[in-house]
Design a protein around this motif. Sequence first.
Motif, PDB file in Angstrom:
ATOM      1  N   ALA A 117       0.831  -1.204   0.000  1.00  5.85           N
ATOM      2  CA  ALA A 117       0.000   0.000   0.000  1.00  5.85           C
ATOM      3  C   ALA A 117       0.867   1.256   0.000  1.00  5.85           C
ATOM      4  O   ALA A 117       0.579   2.226  -0.715  1.00  5.85           O
ATOM      5  N   VAL A 118       1.932   1.258   0.802  1.00  4.92           N
ATOM      6  CA  VAL A 118       2.849   2.402   0.806  1.00  4.92           C
ATOM      7  C   VAL A 118       3.485   2.563  -0.571  1.00  4.92           C
ATOM      8  O   VAL A 118       3.613   3.682  -1.095  1.00  4.92           O
ATOM      9  N   ALA A 119       3.873   1.447  -1.189  1.00  8.06           N
ATOM     10  CA  ALA A 119       4.481   1.502  -2.521  1.00  8.06           C
ATOM     11  C   ALA A 119       3.509   2.077  -3.542  1.00  8.06           C
ATOM     12  O   ALA A 119       3.914   2.826  -4.452  1.00  8.06           O
ATOM     13  N   ALA A 120       2.221   1.770  -3.407  1.00  3.52           N
ATOM     14  CA  ALA A 120       1.229   2.306  -4.349  1.00  3.52           C
ATOM     15  C   ALA A 120       1.133   3.823  -4.228  1.00  3.52           C
ATOM     16  O   ALA A 120       1.029   4.535  -5.236  1.00  3.52           O
ATOM     17  N   VAL A 121       1.170   4.327  -2.985  1.00  2.00           N
ATOM     18  CA  VAL A 121       1.124   5.780  -2.787  1.00  2.00           C
ATOM     19  C   VAL A 121       2.371   6.434  -3.368  1.00  2.00           C
ATOM     20  O   VAL A 121       2.297   7.467  -4.050  1.00  2.00           O
ATOM     21  N   ILE A 122       3.538   5.840  -3.118  1.00  5.36           N
ATOM     22  CA  ILE A 122       4.786   6.403  -3.642  1.00  5.36           C
ATOM     23  C   ILE A 122       4.777   6.387  -5.170  1.00  5.36           C
ATOM     24  O   ILE A 122       5.206   7.346  -5.826  1.00  5.36           O
ATOM     25  N   ALA A 123       4.286   5.300  -5.755  1.00  4.95           N
ATOM     26  CA  ALA A 123       4.237   5.204  -7.214  1.00  4.95           C
ATOM     27  C   ALA A 123       3.381   6.321  -7.806  1.00  4.95           C
ATOM     28  O   ALA A 123       3.738   6.940  -8.818  1.00  4.95           O
ATOM     29  N   HIS A 124       2.249   6.589  -7.187  1.00  2.00           N
ATOM     30  CA  HIS A 124       1.383   7.660  -7.690  1.00  2.00           C
ATOM     31  C   HIS A 124       2.082   9.010  -7.585  1.00  2.00           C
ATOM     32  O   HIS A 124       2.022   9.837  -8.512  1.00  2.00           O
ATOM     33  N   VAL A 125       2.750   9.252  -6.462  1.00  2.00           N
ATOM     34  CA  VAL A 125       3.444  10.526  -6.262  1.00  2.00           C
ATOM     35  C   VAL A 125       4.553  10.707  -7.295  1.00  2.00           C
ATOM     36  O   VAL A 125       4.761  11.806  -7.836  1.00  2.00           O
ATOM     37  N   VAL A 126       5.283   9.625  -7.588  1.00  2.00           N
ATOM     38  CA  VAL A 126       6.428   9.707  -8.495  1.00  2.00           C
ATOM     39  C   VAL A 126       5.970   9.821  -9.946  1.00  2.00           C
ATOM     40  O   VAL A 126       6.498  10.637 -10.713  1.00  2.00           O
ATOM     41  N   LEU A 127       4.993   9.035 -10.330  1.00  2.00           N
ATOM     42  CA  LEU A 127       4.581   8.980 -11.731  1.00  2.00           C
ATOM     43  C   LEU A 127       3.562  10.052 -12.096  1.00  2.00           C
ATOM     44  O   LEU A 127       3.395  10.379 -13.271  1.00  2.00           O
ATOM     45  N   ILE A 128       2.851  10.569 -11.099  1.00  2.00           N
ATOM     46  CA  ILE A 128       1.884  11.634 -11.353  1.00  2.00           C
ATOM     47  C   ILE A 128       2.189  12.772 -10.375  1.00  2.00           C
ATOM     48  O   ILE A 128       1.451  13.004  -9.406  1.00  2.00           O
ATOM     49  N   PRO A 129       3.295  13.471 -10.587  1.00  2.00           N
ATOM     50  CA  PRO A 129       3.719  14.502  -9.618  1.00  2.00           C
ATOM     51  C   PRO A 129       2.783  15.694  -9.531  1.00  2.00           C
ATOM     52  O   PRO A 129       2.895  16.482  -8.588  1.00  2.00           O
ATOM     53  N   THR A 130       1.851  15.837 -10.473  1.00  2.00           N
ATOM     54  CA  THR A 130       0.891  16.939 -10.408  1.00  2.00           C
ATOM     55  C   THR A 130      -0.457  16.491  -9.851  1.00  2.00           C
ATOM     56  O   THR A 130      -1.409  17.287  -9.821  1.00  2.00           O
ATOM     57  N   GLY A 131      -0.554  15.244  -9.433  1.00  2.00           N
ATOM     58  CA  GLY A 131      -1.815  14.725  -8.929  1.00  2.00           C
ATOM     59  C   GLY A 131      -2.152  15.252  -7.544  1.00  2.00           C
ATOM     60  O   GLY A 131      -1.343  15.883  -6.858  1.00  2.00           O
ATOM     61  N   VAL A 132      -3.381  14.946  -7.133  1.00  2.00           N
ATOM     62  CA  VAL A 132      -3.856  15.422  -5.830  1.00  2.00           C
ATOM     63  C   VAL A 132      -3.016  14.870  -4.677  1.00  2.00           C
ATOM     64  O   VAL A 132      -2.639  15.619  -3.770  1.00  2.00           O
ATOM     65  N   PRO A 133      -2.689  13.558  -4.656  1.00  2.00           N
ATOM     66  CA  PRO A 133      -1.868  13.067  -3.543  1.00  2.00           C
ATOM     67  C   PRO A 133      -0.540  13.798  -3.418  1.00  2.00           C
ATOM     68  O   PRO A 133      -0.122  14.160  -2.309  1.00  2.00           O
ATOM     69  N   ALA A 134       0.135  14.033  -4.550  1.00  2.00           N
ATOM     70  CA  ALA A 134       1.423  14.723  -4.492  1.00  2.00           C
ATOM     71  C   ALA A 134       1.252  16.141  -3.976  1.00  2.00           C
ATOM     72  O   ALA A 134       2.076  16.644  -3.195  1.00  2.00           O
ATOM     73  N   ARG A 135       0.175  16.809  -4.414  1.00  2.00           N
ATOM     74  CA  ARG A 135      -0.038  18.186  -3.951  1.00  2.00           C
ATOM     75  C   ARG A 135      -0.357  18.213  -2.462  1.00  2.00           C
ATOM     76  O   ARG A 135       0.110  19.093  -1.733  1.00  2.00           O
ATOM     77  N   LEU A 136      -1.153  17.259  -1.983  1.00  2.00           N
ATOM     78  CA  LEU A 136      -1.476  17.217  -0.552  1.00  2.00           C
ATOM     79  C   LEU A 136      -0.231  16.935   0.292  1.00  2.00           C
ATOM     80  O   LEU A 136      -0.021  17.550   1.345  1.00  2.00           O
ATOM     81  N   LEU A 137       0.591  16.003  -0.175  1.00  2.00           N
ATOM     82  CA  LEU A 137       1.799  15.661   0.577  1.00  2.00           C
ATOM     83  C   LEU A 137       2.856  16.755   0.510  1.00  2.00           C
ATOM     84  O   LEU A 137       3.817  16.730   1.281  1.00  2.00           O
ATOM     85  N   SER A 138       2.669  17.690  -0.399  1.00  2.00           N
ATOM     86  CA  SER A 138       3.623  18.795  -0.525  1.00  2.00           C
ATOM     87  C   SER A 138       3.194  20.032   0.244  1.00  2.00           C
ATOM     88  O   SER A 138       3.903  21.049   0.229  1.00  2.00           O
ATOM     89  N   LEU A 139       2.046  19.967   0.903  1.00  2.00           N
ATOM     90  CA  LEU A 139       1.579  21.127   1.663  1.00  2.00           C
ATOM     91  C   LEU A 139       2.475  21.374   2.870  1.00  2.00           C
ATOM     92  O   LEU A 139       2.830  20.439   3.599  1.00  2.00           O
ATOM     93  N   PRO A 140       2.841  22.627   3.125  1.00  2.00           N
ATOM     94  CA  PRO A 140       3.632  22.939   4.327  1.00  2.00           C
ATOM     95  C   PRO A 140       2.823  22.574   5.575  1.00  2.00           C
ATOM     96  O   PRO A 140       1.588  22.680   5.565  1.00  2.00           O
ATOM     97  N   PRO A 141       3.463  22.142   6.652  1.00  2.00           N
ATOM     98  CA  PRO A 141       4.923  22.027   6.829  1.00  2.00           C
ATOM     99  C   PRO A 141       5.452  20.625   6.562  1.00  2.00           C
ATOM    100  O   PRO A 141       6.544  20.290   7.019  1.00  2.00           O
ATOM    101  N   LEU A 142       4.678  19.778   5.845  1.00  2.00           N
ATOM    102  CA  LEU A 142       5.074  18.378   5.680  1.00  2.00           C
ATOM    103  C   LEU A 142       6.464  18.220   5.060  1.00  2.00           C
ATOM    104  O   LEU A 142       7.295  17.465   5.588  1.00  2.00           O
ATOM    105  N   PRO A 143       6.781  18.893   3.945  1.00  2.00           N
ATOM    106  CA  PRO A 143       8.133  18.707   3.389  1.00  2.00           C
ATOM    107  C   PRO A 143       9.242  19.116   4.353  1.00  2.00           C
ATOM    108  O   PRO A 143      10.281  18.450   4.426  1.00  2.00           O
ATOM    109  N   ALA A 144       9.018  20.205   5.092  1.00  2.00           N
ATOM    110  CA  ALA A 144      10.044  20.648   6.040  1.00  2.00           C
ATOM    111  C   ALA A 144      10.239  19.617   7.145  1.00  2.00           C
ATOM    112  O   ALA A 144      11.373  19.315   7.549  1.00  2.00           O
ATOM    113  N   LEU A 145       9.150  19.072   7.645  1.00  2.00           N
ATOM    114  CA  LEU A 145       9.266  18.036   8.679  1.00  2.00           C
ATOM    115  C   LEU A 145       9.915  16.780   8.104  1.00  2.00           C
ATOM    116  O   LEU A 145      10.690  16.105   8.791  1.00  2.00           O
TER     117      LEU A 145
END
Length: 699
Positions: free
Chosen positions: A295-323
Amino acid sequence: MPALDGVRALAVGAVLAFHGGLPGATGGFLGVDAFFVLSGYLITSLLLAEWTRHEGRIDLIAFWGRRVRRLLPALVLMITTVAVLARTMLPPEEVRLLRGDGVAALLYVANWRMIFRGSDYFALTAAPSPLEHTWSLGIEEQFYLVWPVVVYAVLYGARPGRAPWPVGADRRVRQRLSWLVAVCAAGAVTSTIALALVYSPDDPGRAYYGTDTRGGAILIGAGLAGLVALRTAGRPGLPGRPPAPDAARPVAGGRRLALGAAATGAAGVLGWASTHLSGTDEALYRGAMAGIALAVAAVIAHVVLIPTGVPARLLSLPPLPALGRISYGIYLWHWPVFLAANADRTGLEGLPLFATRCLLTLALAVVSYTLVERPVRLRVRVRRPLAALGLTGAAIAGGAAALVLSTAVHPLQPGPGDVPVGRAVDRFLARAEQGAVVAPDDRRRPRVEKATSRPPPPRLHTRIPGQPVVVDVFGDSVAWTLVTYLPDHPELDVRDHTLMGCGITRTAPFRYGDRLYRGLAPACRDWPHLWRAAIAADDPDVAFILVGRWETMDRVLDGRWTHIGQPDFDAHLRAELDLAIDVAGARGAHVLLATEPYNRRWEKLDGSLYPEDQPERVTLWNALLRSVAADHPGVQVVDLGRRVSPEGRFTWDAGGYQVRSDGLHLTPSGVQGWIAPWLLPQLIDAVPERRHSHARSQH
């Protein structure tokens, strides 16, 4: 990629929530599995990128050097800090254990240390090690050591050069990448099978901490990196080079929808697992951990292959990247901080305690990242392998030296009556926890020797002027610390017959802290026989009994869980106390029953107390003790509990002395300076002087 840092942030946040005991975070420990998958993906992607850039070559020494610069300095700092502070915050026996834990952490074998950690009494009843969390770092570092060699061996022979490639280059590259994915899949399946085979409900530690049994998640991440690289390698119109992790060809059409559906379902699975599963769920070891990793691999795959998708945008919201960028430091520091900033020291519980711990952890992680991790990673460059190896060895040696010096404590001295019988039960908890000793059932339950037809009590001993009063001490490890640290007295001959880990109740299974013990050691089942043997050998004037710790735990009696304060269990405890008094006084010894002090051995994750440390249970035990003593003429109650806990609650100090070493056991200074001046005269005065000759046998 900011979104991958966001994954790190959520993973470490789940671990913090779990270790903070937050409601609904029972599966937060699975954040470690998320780290495993992400580490496998990123490390393999880095290796593939280097293999591509260098046209089929991987500089293994440089790779390992980068890992050392990234991970070792912060680890050495944390271990050194913990070792220095441990001397003032931990009891001596736990400081000794910390030395071994620290060396294992520095050598990245902490997971095997946790598996084979000492099985003596003090190791098994000690508070959690401040370095226990480094087990996961050990697994990752062992992977980092071996995996690059495996990758290089699998890819050897294919040369991904700059386009146009030689004839057949695309085919060889894709073939090798397919082999790599197959190796990852085979390794993950093998590890999952090993986890299921090794797992035992009585001893889950071997399965949970083992490199072989937990490597599946890392290999699933590594396999994902291979699949991403394989997806674009050698496709028509594109360079055949495998992409860097942030340069994968976007997904479109139906595949995009399918990947989005898979990622959405995976996120739901992860959310449910983190709030509903627990470490004792057998399903985790029967395949569920592999499912979580997928399941974790599926989330990572979506983030990597669809970097403009909703999951990638949500995971990029501050302060998550800084943490996420400081998640390594957060993980390193959180566990020692959570143990040090406990409810006893802070006066906080629940959410306020959790918030305080998180703020302290965050501050330390920022300092570590700013002053240690980032400068070393970016500015330290050692181009010669031998020099790099020397610096690494020097860093480990320096940390080990600080650890050894900080954890040097005087060894515990054995008590004057420490006999093989006492030492033989040192490992009883290991056997009990593993079920090596069968729990009593209807066929093997200990025989309760009820005193329904007691013989007339024996004539009580009197003291012969000029001869010391012989005192036999019975009890568990608390009584052991008392008798061990008592100073010599010319009018007393005190003899140790304590059995570590053994009370007078003989029921099992039982719970101690967060552990379930399924059976009893033979010595704990046979204490009446051992006590009788001691009484027959010594013919003491005084029998001093200090028990209660093991009687206040949750235990199974007649097939159901029960505890003190419930009628059936109280009746059982009364019968066992009656037996103890009859055995101890069988030859005329004056029986002294000591009350139990209030304890605070360790805390639950949220700062609350485990049942055996709850003051109400100690109060109930002491009341029951007094009630039973009143039924036996001549039996005296020595209020040790009030002497050690004069305020009617747990305190570390009494009478100007520190009396508790770890929230349970007594300290040498407390015994000698505060307890002995009060207790020794009572032991002497318990036996009246004899005014004429007597015929008592001499030993």
